[in-house]
Design a protein around this motif. Sequence first.
Motif, PDB file in Angstrom:
ATOM      1  N   CYS A 183      -6.145 -75.090-151.853  1.00 52.92           N
ATOM      2  CA  CYS A 183      -5.940 -75.703-150.538  1.00 52.92           C
ATOM      3  C   CYS A 183      -7.302 -75.999-149.924  1.00 52.92           C
ATOM      4  O   CYS A 183      -8.165 -75.124-149.883  1.00 52.92           O
ATOM      5  CB  CYS A 183      -5.157 -74.752-149.641  1.00 52.92           C
ATOM      6  SG  CYS A 183      -5.105 -75.271-147.911  1.00 52.92           S
ATOM      7  N   CYS A 205       0.509 -76.046-148.960  1.00 56.42           N
ATOM      8  CA  CYS A 205      -0.013 -74.680-148.969  1.00 56.42           C
ATOM      9  C   CYS A 205       0.904 -73.851-148.083  1.00 56.42           C
ATOM     10  O   CYS A 205       1.025 -74.120-146.888  1.00 56.42           O
ATOM     11  CB  CYS A 205      -1.453 -74.672-148.433  1.00 56.42           C
ATOM     12  SG  CYS A 205      -2.055 -73.020-148.059  1.00 56.42           S
ATOM     13  N   VAL A 251      -8.096 -76.251-146.965  1.00 51.94           N
ATOM     14  CA  VAL A 251      -8.288 -75.540-145.693  1.00 51.94           C
ATOM     15  C   VAL A 251      -8.531 -74.046-145.910  1.00 51.94           C
ATOM     16  O   VAL A 251      -9.492 -73.481-145.393  1.00 51.94           O
ATOM     17  CB  VAL A 251      -7.073 -75.750-144.751  1.00 51.94           C
ATOM     18  CG1 VAL A 251      -7.237 -74.964-143.456  1.00 51.94           C
ATOM     19  CG2 VAL A 251      -6.889 -77.239-144.451  1.00 51.94           C
ATOM     20  N   CYS A 252      -7.648 -73.405-146.680  1.00 47.96           N
ATOM     21  CA  CYS A 252      -7.746 -71.948-146.785  1.00 47.96           C
ATOM     22  C   CYS A 252      -8.056 -71.464-148.208  1.00 47.96           C
ATOM     23  O   CYS A 252      -8.291 -70.276-148.409  1.00 47.96           O
ATOM     24  CB  CYS A 252      -6.469 -71.297-146.278  1.00 47.96           C
ATOM     25  SG  CYS A 252      -5.081 -71.459-147.407  1.00 47.96           S
ATOM     26  N   CYS A 300      -0.888 -72.148-145.097  1.00 43.59           N
ATOM     27  CA  CYS A 300      -1.203 -73.071-143.994  1.00 43.59           C
ATOM     28  C   CYS A 300       0.071 -73.502-143.282  1.00 43.59           C
ATOM     29  O   CYS A 300       0.076 -73.642-142.057  1.00 43.59           O
ATOM     30  CB  CYS A 300      -1.963 -74.288-144.511  1.00 43.59           C
ATOM     31  SG  CYS A 300      -3.702 -73.923-144.825  1.00 43.59           S
TER      32      CYS A 300
HETATM   33 ZN   LIG Z   1      -3.990 -73.478-146.962  1.00 42.04          ZN
END
Ligand SMILES: [Zn+2]
Length: 270
Positions: free
Chosen positions: A201, A214, A203-204, A217
């Motif tokens: 992912c 995800c 983002v994370c 998320c």
């Molecule tokens: Zn994520």
Amino acid sequence: MPTRDVPPHLAQAIEKRSGESGMGPLQDPGQRKLAGLRRQRVVILFDIEQGELAASTDNPWTQRIALLTEAMTGVADDLVAANTIEPGPYHAVPETPIAIGAIDSGDAASVEFAVGDQRFLYSEDQDWAERGHQIARSELVRRTGDVDALLPGDTPADLRDDLRAHLSDSLFVMASDLRDRTLDGDPMPTNPSLADHAAPCPVCGNWTDWRGTCQACARRNARLMELKREEGRLLDERAREAQERRRLVEGMPLARKRLRDVEADLARLG
Ligand SMILES: [Zn+2]
């Protein structure tokens, strides 16, 4: 004059008073007028009483506003916590090719594919489909295929359960996607591989699934939305309390004037 809700005990008192003062339609106009003025007086007195309460330093509106402000501080803290991105677990999986097999998108759909030499078969519940008249499709269920066999040998022990659960979910997502593509006449994905089930992912850093979702998320975003809705609700409620208090305080001069008028009328008639 806007209509106001009179509390039950007052409504009862008004009822009683109007009952004492005559028998409704048979009442003479003077008595009826007098009864009406007495009712008005009770309502105005209630307005003044509420206004005085609202204007006092320790009043229910200010108390509720303080409680709502406290609740909003709690929500603000929760928002900060929910905004914090926890780095997710991650371990790369190889680009093992996925061979798409037979897909039946009929009433009892089935989807076959192989990840490397591991064959998977998903199918809908036959019983469920034959019950008929079901608008929603039943879910595909994995009949054969071992997800455990797909875990890379070098997967850290503490990540095996998470990765197994993630791949299991993602393979189900792909099976459903393949069924739906067949149903809609859409082309099949080109050169799918196991790596398409576990891209990091952006983002994370957690694993994303076949559709790029995800879960960490998605959960975080759902929580943020929920908290923002709660924050908005508390803000609205607080504004309503403040507005109500202001209305009661600002309405007092007019209520006092109306009381003087009604009492003058009562003195004249009574
Ligand atoms: Zn994520």
